[in-house]
Design a protein around this motif. Structure first.
Motif, PDB file in Angstrom:
ATOM      1  N   THR A   1     -11.269   1.769  18.488  1.00  0.00           N
ATOM      2  CA  THR A   1     -10.169   1.095  19.194  1.00  0.00           C
ATOM      3  C   THR A   1      -8.898   1.942  19.069  1.00  0.00           C
ATOM      4  O   THR A   1      -8.501   2.309  17.963  1.00  0.00           O
ATOM      5  N   ASP A   2      -8.308   2.248  20.201  1.00  0.00           N
ATOM      6  CA  ASP A   2      -7.155   3.152  20.183  1.00  0.00           C
ATOM      7  C   ASP A   2      -5.914   2.427  20.695  1.00  0.00           C
ATOM      8  O   ASP A   2      -5.720   2.248  21.892  1.00  0.00           O
ATOM      9  N   ASN A   3      -5.071   1.985  19.755  1.00  0.00           N
ATOM     10  CA  ASN A   3      -3.814   1.310  20.131  1.00  0.00           C
ATOM     11  C   ASN A   3      -2.648   2.294  20.166  1.00  0.00           C
ATOM     12  O   ASN A   3      -1.498   1.893  20.172  1.00  0.00           O
ATOM     13  N   LYS A   4      -2.956   3.587  20.138  1.00  0.00           N
ATOM     14  CA  LYS A   4      -1.915   4.641  20.082  1.00  0.00           C
ATOM     15  C   LYS A   4      -1.070   4.480  18.811  1.00  0.00           C
ATOM     16  O   LYS A   4       0.161   4.373  18.852  1.00  0.00           O
ATOM     17  N   VAL A   5      -1.798   4.414  17.712  1.00  0.00           N
ATOM     18  CA  VAL A   5      -1.145   4.205  16.414  1.00  0.00           C
ATOM     19  C   VAL A   5      -1.644   5.265  15.430  1.00  0.00           C
ATOM     20  O   VAL A   5      -2.842   5.575  15.402  1.00  0.00           O
ATOM     21  N   ILE A   6      -0.713   5.816  14.654  1.00  0.00           N
ATOM     22  CA  ILE A   6      -1.109   6.743  13.582  1.00  0.00           C
ATOM     23  C   ILE A   6      -0.589   6.211  12.241  1.00  0.00           C
ATOM     24  O   ILE A   6       0.341   5.393  12.208  1.00  0.00           O
ATOM     25  N   ARG A   7      -1.210   6.668  11.178  1.00  0.00           N
ATOM     26  CA  ARG A   7      -0.841   6.220   9.834  1.00  0.00           C
ATOM     27  C   ARG A   7      -0.142   7.339   9.081  1.00  0.00           C
ATOM     28  O   ARG A   7      -0.611   8.470   9.064  1.00  0.00           O
ATOM     29  N   PHE A   8       0.992   6.980   8.469  1.00  0.00           N
ATOM     30  CA  PHE A   8       1.698   7.916   7.586  1.00  0.00           C
ATOM     31  C   PHE A   8       1.525   7.444   6.147  1.00  0.00           C
ATOM     32  O   PHE A   8       1.617   6.249   5.869  1.00  0.00           O
ATOM     33  N   CYS A   9       1.358   8.394   5.228  1.00  0.00           N
ATOM     34  CA  CYS A   9       1.374   8.055   3.799  1.00  0.00           C
ATOM     35  C   CYS A   9       2.763   8.407   3.267  1.00  0.00           C
ATOM     36  O   CYS A   9       3.181   9.564   3.325  1.00  0.00           O
ATOM     37  N   PHE A  10       3.484   7.389   2.752  1.00  0.00           N
ATOM     38  CA  PHE A  10       4.863   7.655   2.285  1.00  0.00           C
ATOM     39  C   PHE A  10       4.954   7.785   0.767  1.00  0.00           C
ATOM     40  O   PHE A  10       6.056   7.848   0.201  1.00  0.00           O
ATOM     41  N   CYS A  11       3.785   7.852   0.110  1.00  0.00           N
ATOM     42  CA  CYS A  11       3.793   7.964  -1.346  1.00  0.00           C
ATOM     43  C   CYS A  11       4.017   9.430  -1.737  1.00  0.00           C
ATOM     44  O   CYS A  11       3.142  10.087  -2.303  1.00  0.00           O
TER      45      CYS A  11
ATOM     46  N   SER B   1       0.841  -1.223   0.000  1.00  0.00           N
ATOM     47  CA  SER B   1       0.000   0.000   0.000  1.00  0.00           C
ATOM     48  C   SER B   1       0.866   1.259   0.000  1.00  0.00           C
ATOM     49  O   SER B   1       2.078   1.199  -0.234  1.00  0.00           O
ATOM     50  N   TYR B   2       0.204   2.395   0.287  1.00  0.00           N
ATOM     51  CA  TYR B   2       0.892   3.688   0.386  1.00  0.00           C
ATOM     52  C   TYR B   2       1.317   3.983   1.815  1.00  0.00           C
ATOM     53  O   TYR B   2       1.823   5.066   2.091  1.00  0.00           O
ATOM     54  N   PHE B   3       0.971   3.071   2.741  1.00  0.00           N
ATOM     55  CA  PHE B   3       0.931   3.469   4.148  1.00  0.00           C
ATOM     56  C   PHE B   3       1.843   2.663   5.063  1.00  0.00           C
ATOM     57  O   PHE B   3       2.109   1.490   4.821  1.00  0.00           O
ATOM     58  N   ILE B   4       2.245   3.332   6.140  1.00  0.00           N
ATOM     59  CA  ILE B   4       2.940   2.641   7.224  1.00  0.00           C
ATOM     60  C   ILE B   4       2.409   3.241   8.531  1.00  0.00           C
ATOM     61  O   ILE B   4       2.190   4.451   8.627  1.00  0.00           O
ATOM     62  N   CYS B   5       2.188   2.372   9.504  1.00  0.00           N
ATOM     63  CA  CYS B   5       1.672   2.832  10.792  1.00  0.00           C
ATOM     64  C   CYS B   5       2.808   2.924  11.798  1.00  0.00           C
ATOM     65  O   CYS B   5       3.852   2.289  11.630  1.00  0.00           O
ATOM     66  N   ALA B   6       2.593   3.712  12.836  1.00  0.00           N
ATOM     67  CA  ALA B   6       3.618   3.862  13.874  1.00  0.00           C
ATOM     68  C   ALA B   6       2.957   4.004  15.239  1.00  0.00           C
ATOM     69  O   ALA B   6       1.905   4.641  15.362  1.00  0.00           O
ATOM     70  N   LYS B   7       3.600   3.382  16.233  1.00  0.00           N
ATOM     71  CA  LYS B   7       3.127   3.542  17.616  1.00  0.00           C
ATOM     72  C   LYS B   7       3.783   4.790  18.200  1.00  0.00           C
ATOM     73  O   LYS B   7       4.951   5.055  17.954  1.00  0.00           O
ATOM     74  N   TYR B   8       2.994   5.511  19.005  1.00  0.00           N
ATOM     75  CA  TYR B   8       3.590   6.726  19.596  1.00  0.00           C
ATOM     76  C   TYR B   8       3.510   6.674  21.112  1.00  0.00           C
ATOM     77  O   TYR B   8       3.664   7.709  21.773  1.00  0.00           O
ATOM     78  N   ASP B   9       3.306   5.481  21.686  1.00  0.00           N
ATOM     79  CA  ASP B   9       3.088   5.425  23.146  1.00  0.00           C
ATOM     80  C   ASP B   9       4.331   5.806  23.949  1.00  0.00           C
ATOM     81  O   ASP B   9       4.243   6.089  25.135  1.00  0.00           O
ATOM     82  N   ARG B  10       5.502   5.855  23.291  1.00  0.00           N
ATOM     83  CA  ARG B  10       6.709   6.351  23.995  1.00  0.00           C
ATOM     84  C   ARG B  10       6.671   7.875  24.119  1.00  0.00           C
ATOM     85  O   ARG B  10       7.455   8.466  24.836  1.00  0.00           O
ATOM     86  N   ILE B  11       5.787   8.495  23.329  1.00  0.00           N
ATOM     87  CA  ILE B  11       5.752   9.954  23.277  1.00  0.00           C
ATOM     88  C   ILE B  11       4.606  10.520  24.114  1.00  0.00           C
ATOM     89  O   ILE B  11       4.756  11.524  24.804  1.00  0.00           O
ATOM     90  N   SER B  12       3.459   9.841  24.051  1.00  0.00           N
ATOM     91  CA  SER B  12       2.262  10.423  24.675  1.00  0.00           C
ATOM     92  C   SER B  12       1.221   9.341  24.931  1.00  0.00           C
ATOM     93  O   SER B  12       1.224   8.308  24.249  1.00  0.00           O
ATOM     94  N   ASP B  13       0.341   9.592  25.914  1.00  0.00           N
ATOM     95  CA  ASP B  13      -0.789   8.669  26.094  1.00  0.00           C
ATOM     96  C   ASP B  13      -2.103   9.323  25.677  1.00  0.00           C
ATOM     97  O   ASP B  13      -3.181   8.858  26.008  1.00  0.00           O
ATOM     98  N   GLU B  14      -2.000  10.400  24.907  1.00  0.00           N
ATOM     99  CA  GLU B  14      -3.204  11.043  24.378  1.00  0.00           C
ATOM    100  C   GLU B  14      -3.968  10.073  23.469  1.00  0.00           C
ATOM    101  O   GLU B  14      -3.360   9.168  22.884  1.00  0.00           O
ATOM    102  N   LYS B  15      -5.270  10.350  23.310  1.00  0.00           N
ATOM    103  CA  LYS B  15      -6.064   9.623  22.303  1.00  0.00           C
ATOM    104  C   LYS B  15      -5.425   9.857  20.944  1.00  0.00           C
ATOM    105  O   LYS B  15      -4.954  10.960  20.665  1.00  0.00           O
ATOM    106  N   ASP B  16      -5.461   8.861  20.062  1.00  0.00           N
ATOM    107  CA  ASP B  16      -4.752   9.042  18.782  1.00  0.00           C
ATOM    108  C   ASP B  16      -5.310  10.204  17.955  1.00  0.00           C
ATOM    109  O   ASP B  16      -4.556  10.909  17.272  1.00  0.00           O
ATOM    110  N   SER B  17      -6.636  10.437  18.043  1.00  0.00           N
ATOM    111  CA  SER B  17      -7.190  11.545  17.247  1.00  0.00           C
ATOM    112  C   SER B  17      -6.710  12.891  17.804  1.00  0.00           C
ATOM    113  O   SER B  17      -6.384  13.805  17.031  1.00  0.00           O
TER     114      SER B  17
END
Ligand code: PMP
Ligand code: GLN
Length: 383
Positions: A357-367, A316-332
Motif C-alpha cells: 500500500t503506497d500512501n506516499k509516505v516515508i519514515r524518518f528515524c529521529f533517534c 518510538s524512534y520514528f516519524i512519518c511524512a507525506k511527500y505528495d506535494r513533492i512527487s507522485d513517484e512510488k515511495d520506494s
C-alpha cells in the motif's frame, strides 16, 4: 553432480529494507535516517559494568531462562511501572532481542492453518514469522493517516480459526500508540476466546506528550493470554547487543521455553550481569521518553522549512511524512532517489504492507545526534 536444491519456506521474501537502505547510505555516504538505531554513544557506566562482569569471570552460559538476578530486577521494575506482580522464576525469559522473542512466541503457539490478525503497516518480521509456521496472516490496514485500529473490522475478521492478534505500541513505523479505548475494545474482542496476544512493546519507554504506555502488563485479563516482548537494545541505546525478554503467564511461558531451549538456549552472560545492576537505577529508563520527545520536536522544527508534511508521532524512534506535494513517484522509488540525489536515507512505508500500500509516505528515524538531524534537514530542504 547437481547442487542440492531446497524449497524455500519464504519464497516471497528478499533482503530487509533496513539492510538495503543502510547499505545504500554507507555506499553513498548519505545521512542515515533509515534503519532505526541511535548514532550517539550508549551509557558509559553500563559499558564499564559489562567489562567488569567479563573480568570477574561471568563468561560461561547463563541460566536457560536468563540470569536470575536480572529476572528479579525486571520483576521489580514491572511491579513499579505497571503495578503487576510477575514471578521471575516462571514468567520471564531473557532472549537474544525482541525479534527473537516475537518469533519464539509465534512458533510456540501456531499450528498450520491458524489465522493471525496483523495490523499494517507492521514491523517486517511479523508476516514471515507467521508464514514460516504455517499460519495465515489476516491483514488489517490501520486507518490512515492516524494509523488507528478499526475495531469494527477486527470484529468482522475474527473467525473460529483466529489464534492470535499481534500488537505493537508504540508502533514502528508510524509512532502511533494504543489508547485506553483500544484496550477496552481489545478486551471485548478476546473475552471468552482462545486468542493469544503477541504484544511488541520494545518502545515501551519511548512515549511522548505525557501519554501512558498501554502495556498488556497493566491488565491481568490480557496479560494471562499474552506474550509481551521487550528489547534492552531500544531502552539502553545498544541495538547491537540484541538482548531482550519475554513475559507471559506461567502456563504459556512453559511452552515458550521449550522452543527457546533448543534454539538459543541462553543469552550473553556479561551483559545480563551488567544489566541486573544497571536496571536498579530508574533514572535511565524514566528519562528516556523526554529525551526522545526532545529529538522528535527538534526534528519537526527543522523539517518546517521543507515540503514534507509531517504526520503525528506519539512514540518510538520514528516519524512519518507525506511527500505528495513533492512527487507522485512510488515511495520506494522516491526513497532510493532522495538517498542517491540528496544524500538522506529513509524508509518507504509501503514495505511494511504485504500488498505494498503506497500512501506516499516515508519514515524518518529521529533517534540521532542533533548534528545528524541538522545535516539531514539541510539536504531535505533542497528537495
Ligand atoms: N519490534 C519492533 C517494532 C522493532 O522496531 C524492533 C527493532 N528493530 C524490534 C521488535 C526488535 O528488537 P531487537 O533488536 O531487540 O530484536
Ligand atoms: N527496528 C529497526 C527499524 O525498524 C531495524 C531492525 C532491523 O534492521 N532488523 O529500523
Amino acid at each position: 553432480m547437481s547442487i542440492p536444491s531446497i524449497t524455500s519456506k519464504l519464497p516471497q521474501v528478499g533482503t530487509t529494507i533496513f539492510t538495503v537502505m543502510s547499505s545504500l547510505a554507507t555506499e553513498l555516504g548519505a545521512v542515515n535516517l533509515g534503519q532505526g538505531f541511535p548514532d550517539f554513544p550508549m551509557n558509559e557506566e553500563l559499558i564499564k559494568l559489562v567489562d567488569k562482569a567479563m573480568r570477574q569471570g561471568f563468561n560461561q552460559y547463563a541460566h536457560m531462562h536468563g540470569l536470575q538476578s536480572l529476572r528479579e530486577v525486571l520483576a521489580g521494575k514491572i511491579a513499579f511501572l505497571y503495578g503487576t506482580s510477575v514471578d521471575p522464576a516462571t514468567q520471564i525469559t531473557i532472549t537474544p532481542g525482541g525479534t527473537y522473542a516475537i518469533y519464539t512466541a509465534v512458533t510456540t503457539v501456531l499450528q498450520p492453518g491458524d489465522e493471525v490478525i496483523i495490523f499494517q503497516p507492521c514491523y517486517d518480521s511479523y508476516i514471515p514469522n507467521v508464514e514460516i509456521n504455517g499460519g495465515i496472516p489476516v491483514l488489517i490496514n490501520l486507518k490512515f493517516p492516524e494509523y488507528k485500529i478499526d475495531w469494527n473490522e477486527v470484529k468482522q475478521r475474527i473467525t473460529p480459526k483466529t489464534r492470535m492478534i499481534m500488537l505493537n505500541s508504540p508502533h514502528n513505523p508510524t509512532g502511533a500508540v494504543l489508547s485506553e479505548e483500544d484496550i477496552q475494545q481489545l478486551r471485548s474482542v478476546v473475552k471468552d476466546s482462545n486468542i493469544i496476544i503477541i504484544s511488541d512493546e520494545v518502545y515501551e519507554h519511548l512515549i511522548f506528550d505525557g501519554l501512558l504506555h498501554q502495556s498488556m502488563l497493566r491488565y491481568p485479563d490480557l496479560m494471562e493470554r499474552s506474550f509481551i516482548c521487550f528489547s534492552f537494545g531500544k531502552t539502553y541505546h545498544c541495538t547491537g547487543w540484541k538482548l531482550g525478554y519475554c513475559i507471559s503467564s506461567p502456563e504459556l511461558m512453559k511452552e515458550f521455553r521449550k522452543v527457546h531451549q533448543f534454539n538459543c538456549f541462553s543469552c550473553h552472560s556479561p551483559s545480563q550481569v551488567a544489566l541486573s545492576t544497571f536496571l536498579k537505577s530508574k533514572e535511565a529508563y524514566l528519562s528516556l521518553g523526554a529525551m526522545m520527545q526532545e529529538k522528535r520536536d527538534y526534528f519537526i522544527g527543522l523539517m518546517r522549512d521543507t515540503r514534507f508534511e509531517m504526520l503525528k508521532s506519539s512514540g518510538s524512534y520514528f516519524i512519518c511524512a507525506k511527500y505528495d506535494r513533492i512527487s507522485d513517484e512510488k515511495d520506494s522509488d522516491f526513497a532510493i532517489r532522495i538517498t542517491k540525489e540528496f544524500g538522506v536515507a529513509v524508509i518507504p512505508v509501503s514495505v511494511f504492507y504485504k500488498n505494498e500500500t503506497d500512501n506516499k509516505v516515508i519514515r524518518f528515524c529521529f533517534c540521532k545526534k542533533k548534528e545528524t538531524l541538522e545535516a539531514a534537514a539541510e539536504k531535505l530542504r533542497l528537495i
